[in-house]
Design a protein around this motif. Structure first.
Motif, PDB file in Angstrom:
ATOM      1  N   ARG A   1       0.288   1.068  -6.643  1.00  0.00           N
ATOM      2  CA  ARG A   1       0.567   2.177  -5.720  1.00  0.00           C
ATOM      3  C   ARG A   1       0.559   3.498  -6.494  1.00  0.00           C
ATOM      4  O   ARG A   1       1.003   3.554  -7.634  1.00  0.00           O
ATOM      5  CB  ARG A   1       1.905   1.948  -5.006  1.00  0.00           C
ATOM      6  CG  ARG A   1       1.765   0.975  -3.849  1.00  0.00           C
ATOM      7  CD  ARG A   1       3.060   0.760  -3.124  1.00  0.00           C
ATOM      8  NE  ARG A   1       3.592   1.987  -2.517  1.00  0.00           N
ATOM      9  CZ  ARG A   1       4.475   2.004  -1.517  1.00  0.00           C
ATOM     10  NH1 ARG A   1       4.913   0.852  -1.005  1.00  0.00           N
ATOM     11  NH2 ARG A   1       4.918   3.134  -1.035  1.00  0.00           N
ATOM     12  N   ARG A   2       0.064   4.537  -5.822  1.00  0.00           N
ATOM     13  CA  ARG A   2      -0.029   5.858  -6.479  1.00  0.00           C
ATOM     14  C   ARG A   2       1.131   6.751  -6.072  1.00  0.00           C
ATOM     15  O   ARG A   2       1.189   7.908  -6.476  1.00  0.00           O
ATOM     16  CB  ARG A   2      -1.336   6.559  -6.079  1.00  0.00           C
ATOM     17  CG  ARG A   2      -2.576   5.676  -6.188  1.00  0.00           C
ATOM     18  CD  ARG A   2      -3.113   5.647  -7.602  1.00  0.00           C
ATOM     19  NE  ARG A   2      -3.994   4.478  -7.780  1.00  0.00           N
ATOM     20  CZ  ARG A   2      -4.848   4.326  -8.762  1.00  0.00           C
ATOM     21  NH1 ARG A   2      -4.950   5.250  -9.687  1.00  0.00           N
ATOM     22  NH2 ARG A   2      -5.576   3.246  -8.856  1.00  0.00           N
TER      23      ARG A   2
ATOM     24  N   GLY B   1       7.828  -6.428  -4.731  1.00  0.00           N
ATOM     25  CA  GLY B   1       8.251  -5.080  -5.151  1.00  0.00           C
ATOM     26  C   GLY B   1       7.156  -4.446  -6.003  1.00  0.00           C
ATOM     27  O   GLY B   1       6.729  -5.041  -6.983  1.00  0.00           O
ATOM     28  N   MET B   2       6.681  -3.272  -5.611  1.00  0.00           N
ATOM     29  CA  MET B   2       5.528  -2.652  -6.276  1.00  0.00           C
ATOM     30  C   MET B   2       5.907  -1.489  -7.194  1.00  0.00           C
ATOM     31  O   MET B   2       5.034  -0.886  -7.834  1.00  0.00           O
ATOM     32  CB  MET B   2       4.522  -2.163  -5.228  1.00  0.00           C
ATOM     33  CG  MET B   2       3.856  -3.281  -4.454  1.00  0.00           C
ATOM     34  SD  MET B   2       2.968  -4.456  -5.510  1.00  0.00           S
ATOM     35  CE  MET B   2       1.603  -3.439  -6.059  1.00  0.00           C
ATOM     36  N   GLY B   3       7.185  -1.137  -7.219  1.00  0.00           N
ATOM     37  CA  GLY B   3       7.589  -0.048  -8.098  1.00  0.00           C
ATOM     38  C   GLY B   3       8.987   0.400  -7.717  1.00  0.00           C
ATOM     39  O   GLY B   3       9.485   0.051  -6.644  1.00  0.00           O
ATOM     40  N   ALA B   4       9.619   1.149  -8.610  1.00  0.00           N
ATOM     41  CA  ALA B   4      10.987   1.592  -8.353  1.00  0.00           C
ATOM     42  C   ALA B   4      11.260   2.838  -9.163  1.00  0.00           C
ATOM     43  O   ALA B   4      10.509   3.152 -10.103  1.00  0.00           O
ATOM     44  CB  ALA B   4      11.982   0.494  -8.741  1.00  0.00           C
TER      45      ALA B   4
ATOM     46  N   CYS C   1       9.166   3.066 -12.505  1.00  0.00           N
ATOM     47  CA  CYS C   1       8.415   1.850 -12.837  1.00  0.00           C
ATOM     48  C   CYS C   1       7.310   1.638 -11.809  1.00  0.00           C
ATOM     49  O   CYS C   1       7.573   1.723 -10.606  1.00  0.00           O
ATOM     50  CB  CYS C   1       9.358   0.643 -12.806  1.00  0.00           C
ATOM     51  SG  CYS C   1       8.526  -0.952 -12.890  1.00  0.00           S
ATOM     52  N   VAL C   2       6.102   1.385 -12.278  1.00  0.00           N
ATOM     53  CA  VAL C   2       4.987   1.063 -11.371  1.00  0.00           C
ATOM     54  C   VAL C   2       4.464  -0.325 -11.736  1.00  0.00           C
ATOM     55  O   VAL C   2       4.252  -0.617 -12.919  1.00  0.00           O
ATOM     56  CB  VAL C   2       3.865   2.114 -11.481  1.00  0.00           C
ATOM     57  CG1 VAL C   2       2.687   1.746 -10.567  1.00  0.00           C
ATOM     58  CG2 VAL C   2       4.388   3.505 -11.131  1.00  0.00           C
ATOM     59  N   VAL C   3       4.304  -1.153 -10.722  1.00  0.00           N
ATOM     60  CA  VAL C   3       3.811  -2.518 -10.938  1.00  0.00           C
ATOM     61  C   VAL C   3       2.288  -2.540 -10.798  1.00  0.00           C
ATOM     62  O   VAL C   3       1.743  -2.031  -9.825  1.00  0.00           O
ATOM     63  CB  VAL C   3       4.457  -3.487  -9.921  1.00  0.00           C
ATOM     64  CG1 VAL C   3       3.792  -4.864  -9.970  1.00  0.00           C
ATOM     65  CG2 VAL C   3       5.953  -3.610 -10.185  1.00  0.00           C
TER      66      VAL C   3
ATOM     67  N   TYR D   1       0.813  -1.228   0.000  1.00  0.00           N
ATOM     68  CA  TYR D   1       0.000   0.000   0.000  1.00  0.00           C
ATOM     69  C   TYR D   1       0.842   1.272   0.000  1.00  0.00           C
ATOM     70  O   TYR D   1       1.992   1.269   0.458  1.00  0.00           O
ATOM     71  CB  TYR D   1      -0.930   0.024   1.210  1.00  0.00           C
ATOM     72  CG  TYR D   1      -1.869  -1.148   1.276  1.00  0.00           C
ATOM     73  CD1 TYR D   1      -2.706  -1.455   0.195  1.00  0.00           C
ATOM     74  CD2 TYR D   1      -1.921  -1.967   2.404  1.00  0.00           C
ATOM     75  CE1 TYR D   1      -3.555  -2.536   0.247  1.00  0.00           C
ATOM     76  CE2 TYR D   1      -2.777  -3.057   2.460  1.00  0.00           C
ATOM     77  CZ  TYR D   1      -3.590  -3.345   1.374  1.00  0.00           C
ATOM     78  OH  TYR D   1      -4.421  -4.422   1.427  1.00  0.00           O
ATOM     79  N   ASP D   2       0.220   2.352  -0.419  1.00  0.00           N
ATOM     80  CA  ASP D   2       0.850   3.679  -0.397  1.00  0.00           C
ATOM     81  C   ASP D   2       1.336   3.999   1.009  1.00  0.00           C
ATOM     82  O   ASP D   2       0.761   3.515   1.996  1.00  0.00           O
ATOM     83  CB  ASP D   2      -0.171   4.749  -0.799  1.00  0.00           C
ATOM     84  CG  ASP D   2      -0.457   4.736  -2.292  1.00  0.00           C
ATOM     85  OD1 ASP D   2      -0.033   3.785  -2.972  1.00  0.00           O
ATOM     86  OD2 ASP D   2      -1.100   5.680  -2.776  1.00  0.00           O
TER      87      ASP D   2
END
Ligand code: AMP
Ligand code: GLY
Length: 423
Positions: free
Chosen positions: A413-414, A227-230, A330-332, A217-218
């Protein structure tokens, strides 16, 4: 050259994308690959754990270079098996891959060689682990020793949470043998950075910094995921901080592995917490991160193939690695329910709208092609990457791109890269 890439997630799609740009490469195979990868490579119906079949395939096809994406085949010794057949393969051998396979090993290595990390103790006895938690008290971190797809670490705010964590690892055995031993460690605070480097055991060629977003979550809330983003580069990583990490962590780690008789060749991934007392090692991985690879490879200017070959041949001292100055985010996009249970088979729409869009890449992870349609087939479904002049521009571009794609239950995730922008 003919290249084989082992794996079929977002990381492997970005590796295929990067390797496909090499003028040295005439043909790429990917095992097992995915529908996104199949646009750039020939997908082969062999899974990443079928070492012998992969080896037979590489011999039959005269593969010049094999690149292993995920950790499990490295830990199982795919590099050793390929080596016996004189096949060139990029990644550490089984003896060196223990750095990720066992947190007990890596924590003991860190301690023995004086490399900064959280204070810890290892346990294989439930009663002793329980007493230790109660004597130290929360916040405290509980980790299963072995591989657990990024889900074996519990950062516990209360004693009850920590006791539940040892129950699930040691009594319910949710990670099987990977939970035979556990590490219980001090909870560190600070900001995290992933630092990846190529090394041939003598020379270290660092890559640009990146930052993962591990929780679902955010605001870094909820359970850990793969991993949800980088994003990359990380403004927190100043030159001064980098030189400190190089001197206190990166170089001593490569030396320590040599001294232990486990010379390391491949990509080494160091997960760091930047604490008020300086950088400390959270974990080692023996391969590219996912989703770190997606942001790093979209920023890499140099051809990656000569670097991989130089790593294998022990010639990294001859390599000069160049980067684009642009930032990458990158957003997953994940399935509803992930990292818990989720349903597969949801149709994904909007992918065509992003084909050939300048500065945007949609890397497939958990997808499948059914009757000409792309449907979900995993927890992390897509990694959407955008490049921009700075992190803010890349962030705007990536969220614009995401708004065009949809599938039932999709969530992401935003706030990816938010920390870099508010800094
Ligand atoms: P690991 O797989 O060991 O990197 O752990 C996964 C995530 O758990 C890390 O990226 C951190 O967010 C968190 N974590 C691991 N160890 C600690 C620690 N000692 N203190 C605070 N957070 C931690
Ligand atoms: N992004 C974390 C990992 O690849 O392990």
């Amino acid at each position: 050259m003919k290249v084989l890439i082992v794996g079929g997630g977002g990381r492997e799609h970005s590796l295929v994308w990067k390797i496909a740009q090499s003028p040295q490469v005439s043909k790429i195979f990917c095992a097992p690959g995915n529908p996104g990868i199949s646009e750039l490579a020939e997908c082969v119906k062999i899974t990443a754990d079928q070492t012998d079949l992969l080896c037979q395939f590489a011999v039959k096809e005269n593969i010049d270079l094999t690149v292993v994406g995920p950790e499990a085949p490295l830990v199982d010794g795919i590099v050793d098996v390929f080596g016996k057949h004189n096949l060139k393969v990029f990644g550490p051998d089984r003896k060196a891959a223990i750095l990720e396979d066992s947190k007990v090993f890596s924590k003991c290595l860190l301690k023995k060689h004086g490399i900064p990390t959280a204070d810890f103790k290892c346990f294989d006895d439930y009663g002793q682990a329980r007493r230790y938690i109660l004597s130290r008290g929360a916040p405290i971190v509980v980790k299963a020793d072995g591989l657990s797809k990024g889900k074996g670490v519990f950062v516990c705010k209360t004693n009850d949470e920590a006791l539940r964590a040892i129950d699930s690892i040691m009594k319910d055995r949710v990670f099987g043998n990977a939970g035979d031993q556990i590490v219980i460690e001090e909870c560190l605070t600070g900001e995290e950075i992933s630092l990846l480097a190529f090394t041939d055991g003598r020379t270290i060629v660092p890559m640009e910094s990146s930052q993962d977003h591990k929780t679902i979550y955010d605001g870094d809330k909820g359970p850990n995921t793969g991993g949800m983003g980088a994003y990359s580069p990380v403004p927190l990583m100043t030159d001064k901080l980098y030189y400190r990490i190089e001197k206190e962590i990166l170089v001593p780690t490569v030396h320590a592995m040599n001294k232990e008789g486990r010379p390391y060749k491949g990509v080494i991934y160091i997960g760091l917490m930047i604490t008020s007392n300086g950088p400390k090692v959270l974990e080692y991985n023996v391969r590219f991160g996912d989703p770190e690879a997606q942001v790093i490879l979209t920023r890499m200017k140099s051809d990656i193939v000569p670097i991989m070959l130089a790593t294998i041949f022990g010639e990294l001292d001859k390599i000069d690695l160049e980067w684009y100055s642009q930032a990458s985010v990158c957003v997953v996009m994940a399935s509803g329910g992930y990292p818990g249970q989720y349903d597969n088979g949801k149709e994904i729409t909007g992918l065509d709208l992003l084909k050939n869009q300048e500065g945007v890449c949609v890397f497939h992870a958990g997808t499948r092609s059914v009757n000409g349609k792309i449907v979900t087939n995993g927890g992390r479904v897509l990694s959407v990457v955008a490049c921009g002049n700075d992190v803010k521009e890349a962030q705007k571009k990536v969220y614009d791109a995401l708004s065009k794609i949809s599938f039932d239950g999709a969530h992401y995730r935003r706030d990816i890269a938010g920390k870099a922008i508010t800094r």
